[in-house]
Every structure is written in C-alpha cells, then in structure tokens.
Design a protein around this motif. Structure first.
Motif, PDB file in Angstrom:
ATOM      1  N   SER A  95      43.290  37.411  23.459  1.00 30.12           N
ATOM      2  CA  SER A  95      41.834  37.496  23.502  1.00 30.12           C
ATOM      3  C   SER A  95      41.396  38.928  23.249  1.00 30.12           C
ATOM      4  N   LEU A  96      40.191  39.059  22.720  1.00 32.93           N
ATOM      5  CA  LEU A  96      39.550  40.356  22.545  1.00 32.93           C
ATOM      6  C   LEU A  96      38.151  40.228  23.126  1.00 32.93           C
ATOM      7  N   VAL A  97      37.794  41.157  24.011  1.00 32.14           N
ATOM      8  CA  VAL A  97      36.497  41.096  24.688  1.00 32.14           C
ATOM      9  C   VAL A  97      35.876  42.481  24.679  1.00 32.14           C
ATOM     10  N   ILE A  98      34.557  42.529  24.507  1.00 31.53           N
ATOM     11  CA  ILE A  98      33.821  43.783  24.654  1.00 31.53           C
ATOM     12  C   ILE A  98      32.805  43.595  25.776  1.00 31.53           C
ATOM     13  N   TYR A  99      32.929  44.464  26.772  1.00 32.37           N
ATOM     14  CA  TYR A  99      32.014  44.478  27.912  1.00 32.37           C
ATOM     15  C   TYR A  99      31.142  45.722  27.818  1.00 32.37           C
ATOM     16  N   GLU A 100      29.972  45.658  28.449  1.00 32.80           N
ATOM     17  CA  GLU A 100      29.154  46.848  28.656  1.00 32.80           C
ATOM     18  C   GLU A 100      28.958  46.960  30.152  1.00 32.80           C
ATOM     19  N   ALA A 101      29.523  48.013  30.735  1.00 38.84           N
ATOM     20  CA  ALA A 101      29.563  48.115  32.182  1.00 38.84           C
ATOM     21  C   ALA A 101      29.429  49.565  32.626  1.00 38.84           C
ATOM     22  N   GLU A 102      29.289  49.742  33.938  1.00 35.34           N
ATOM     23  CA  GLU A 102      29.147  51.083  34.500  1.00 35.34           C
ATOM     24  C   GLU A 102      30.474  51.825  34.586  1.00 35.34           C
ATOM     25  N   SER A 103      31.586  51.073  34.714  1.00 37.39           N
ATOM     26  CA  SER A 103      32.872  51.746  34.905  1.00 37.39           C
ATOM     27  C   SER A 103      34.022  50.866  34.436  1.00 37.39           C
ATOM     28  N   VAL A 104      35.138  51.507  34.198  1.00 38.60           N
ATOM     29  CA  VAL A 104      36.345  50.779  33.832  1.00 38.60           C
ATOM     30  C   VAL A 104      36.812  49.923  35.005  1.00 38.60           C
ATOM     31  N   GLU A 105      36.554  50.377  36.225  1.00 41.28           N
ATOM     32  CA  GLU A 105      36.936  49.603  37.410  1.00 41.28           C
ATOM     33  C   GLU A 105      36.171  48.281  37.469  1.00 41.28           C
ATOM     34  N   GLN A 106      34.891  48.293  37.089  1.00 41.52           N
ATOM     35  CA  GLN A 106      34.096  47.063  37.055  1.00 41.52           C
ATOM     36  C   GLN A 106      34.692  46.078  36.052  1.00 41.52           C
ATOM     37  N   VAL A 107      35.077  46.565  34.886  1.00 45.79           N
ATOM     38  CA  VAL A 107      35.683  45.704  33.867  1.00 45.79           C
ATOM     39  C   VAL A 107      37.021  45.179  34.372  1.00 45.79           C
ATOM     40  N   LYS A 108      37.812  46.033  34.978  1.00 45.45           N
ATOM     41  CA  LYS A 108      39.117  45.631  35.510  1.00 45.45           C
ATOM     42  C   LYS A 108      38.961  44.485  36.508  1.00 45.45           C
ATOM     43  N   ARG A 109      37.962  44.581  37.402  1.00 47.85           N
ATOM     44  CA  ARG A 109      37.728  43.508  38.387  1.00 47.85           C
ATOM     45  C   ARG A 109      37.381  42.191  37.687  1.00 47.85           C
ATOM     46  N   MET A 110      36.570  42.250  36.633  1.00 55.19           N
ATOM     47  CA  MET A 110      36.207  41.025  35.913  1.00 55.19           C
ATOM     48  C   MET A 110      37.430  40.414  35.240  1.00 55.19           C
ATOM     49  N   VAL A 111      38.252  41.260  34.633  1.00 54.58           N
ATOM     50  CA  VAL A 111      39.454  40.775  33.955  1.00 54.58           C
ATOM     51  C   VAL A 111      40.411  40.143  34.966  1.00 54.58           C
ATOM     52  N   GLU A 112      40.604  40.800  36.098  1.00 53.67           N
ATOM     53  CA  GLU A 112      41.568  40.320  37.093  1.00 53.67           C
ATOM     54  C   GLU A 112      41.161  39.009  37.765  1.00 53.67           C
ATOM     55  N   THR A 113      39.887  38.631  37.665  1.00 50.62           N
ATOM     56  CA  THR A 113      39.458  37.363  38.251  1.00 50.62           C
ATOM     57  C   THR A 113      39.388  36.246  37.217  1.00 50.62           C
ATOM     58  N   ASP A 114      39.616  36.548  35.957  1.00 48.06           N
ATOM     59  CA  ASP A 114      39.594  35.528  34.907  1.00 48.06           C
ATOM     60  C   ASP A 114      40.806  34.609  35.050  1.00 48.06           C
ATOM     61  N   ILE A 115      40.620  33.322  34.864  1.00 49.04           N
ATOM     62  CA  ILE A 115      41.695  32.336  34.988  1.00 49.04           C
ATOM     63  C   ILE A 115      42.840  32.614  34.012  1.00 49.04           C
ATOM     64  N   TYR A 116      42.529  33.179  32.863  1.00 49.06           N
ATOM     65  CA  TYR A 116      43.610  33.519  31.927  1.00 49.06           C
ATOM     66  C   TYR A 116      44.518  34.596  32.525  1.00 49.06           C
ATOM     67  N   TYR A 117      43.942  35.497  33.300  1.00 45.71           N
ATOM     68  CA  TYR A 117      44.726  36.538  33.963  1.00 45.71           C
ATOM     69  C   TYR A 117      45.476  35.956  35.161  1.00 45.71           C
ATOM     70  N   THR A 118      44.749  35.247  36.039  1.00 44.48           N
ATOM     71  CA  THR A 118      45.357  34.763  37.283  1.00 44.48           C
ATOM     72  C   THR A 118      46.384  33.661  37.061  1.00 44.48           C
ATOM     73  N   SER A 119      46.242  32.888  35.994  1.00 45.28           N
ATOM     74  CA  SER A 119      47.193  31.799  35.737  1.00 45.28           C
ATOM     75  C   SER A 119      48.405  32.257  34.935  1.00 45.28           C
ATOM     76  N   GLY A 120      48.351  33.474  34.401  1.00 45.98           N
ATOM     77  CA  GLY A 120      49.486  33.990  33.650  1.00 45.98           C
ATOM     78  C   GLY A 120      49.426  33.766  32.154  1.00 45.98           C
ATOM     79  N   VAL A 121      48.273  33.366  31.625  1.00 43.72           N
ATOM     80  CA  VAL A 121      48.140  33.231  30.171  1.00 43.72           C
ATOM     81  C   VAL A 121      48.225  34.613  29.532  1.00 43.72           C
TER      82      VAL A 121
END
Length: 139
Positions: A95-121
């Motif tokens: 996947s390729l995603v572009i976010y607009e956010a206040e910080s890299v930490e905010q983006v990291k939190r969004m990525v880490e809660t995505d089912i593709y991340y948590t399920s191991g895809v």
C-alpha cells in the motif's frame, strides 16, 4: 520484533536520512503545530495476499473516519506490475498512503491501528513513513 522505519530525528540511527530530512526533523519538533504531508510505503509480507483480501473490508471501513477528516489525502494498493490488473482480485504487493498530520507520531499511531498492520498483512520491518514535500501542484 523490529518496528518500522520512521524518517525522523528520533530514529535517525536506524534509518539513513539525508541532511535535509534531519533538518526537517529538528524544525518540526520545535515549531508550532502545522500540518505536514507524510508518505507511507507499506509493502505486504510475502504470502499474505489471501489474508489481505480477508480483512480488506475491515481495512476500508476503518479508514473512513481518516478520509472524511481530511487526514488521509491519498491511499491505495500497489499491484505487481506483471499481474493482470483487469482481474477483480488483483495481485497486491503493498500500500501507499499520503497523510496530512501534525506529526510523524500521529501517522505512526494511525498506521499501527490499521487491520493490515495488526493482522500481519503489511511487513512491519519494511514499512516506511517519511515527510513528503510535493514538487508539483497538489491535486
């Protein structure tokens, strides 16, 4: 398990960064809360194509709030260039995603809660988040 790479001063020892990215990291940590675009490159782990399609609807449902809020600017599936892109179930490679956010930490939190991340895809060890500055007009 090693976490994914983040192009920021915090993990600069684990990621080879250009001097301009290091400068950005120092500037972003000391400046006010402005929005920056971040690109996320999330390659799939080998052998997870079936799993990707099993959890795909949960992934799509899960990103709706992020899309509606305007934080996720662009997102999609990367497909094997040798596969038949006309098939209903394409051979995804990531996947390729572009976010607009206040910080890299905010983006990291969004990525880490995505089912593709948590399920191991997504391959967590190869996933990359970097600030993105468009050289062309933003669509």
């Amino acid at each position: 398990m090693r976490s994914f790479s983040i192009c920021t001063q915090v993990l600069r020892d684990r990621v080879r960064l250009s001097p301009s990215l290091l400068l950005f990291s120092r500037m972003s940590s000391s400046s006010s809360k402005s929005l920056t675009k971040f690109v996320v490159y999330a390659p799939d782990k080998e052998g997870t194509l079936d799993l990707r399609y099993q959890v795909r609807q949960r992934h799509l449902d899960g990103i709706v709030p992020t899309v509606k809020s305007g934080v996720m600017k662009l997102g999609g599936m990367m497909v094997d260039p040798e596969s038949d892109v006309n098939l209903p179930q394409k051979k995804a490679i990531g996947s390729l995603v572009i976010y607009e956010a206040e910080s890299v930490e905010q983006v990291k939190r969004m990525v880490e809660t995505d089912i593709y991340y948590t399920s191991g895809v997504w391959d967590q060890e190869k996933l990359v988040i970097c600030p993105f500055f468009a050289a062309t007009p933003w669509p």
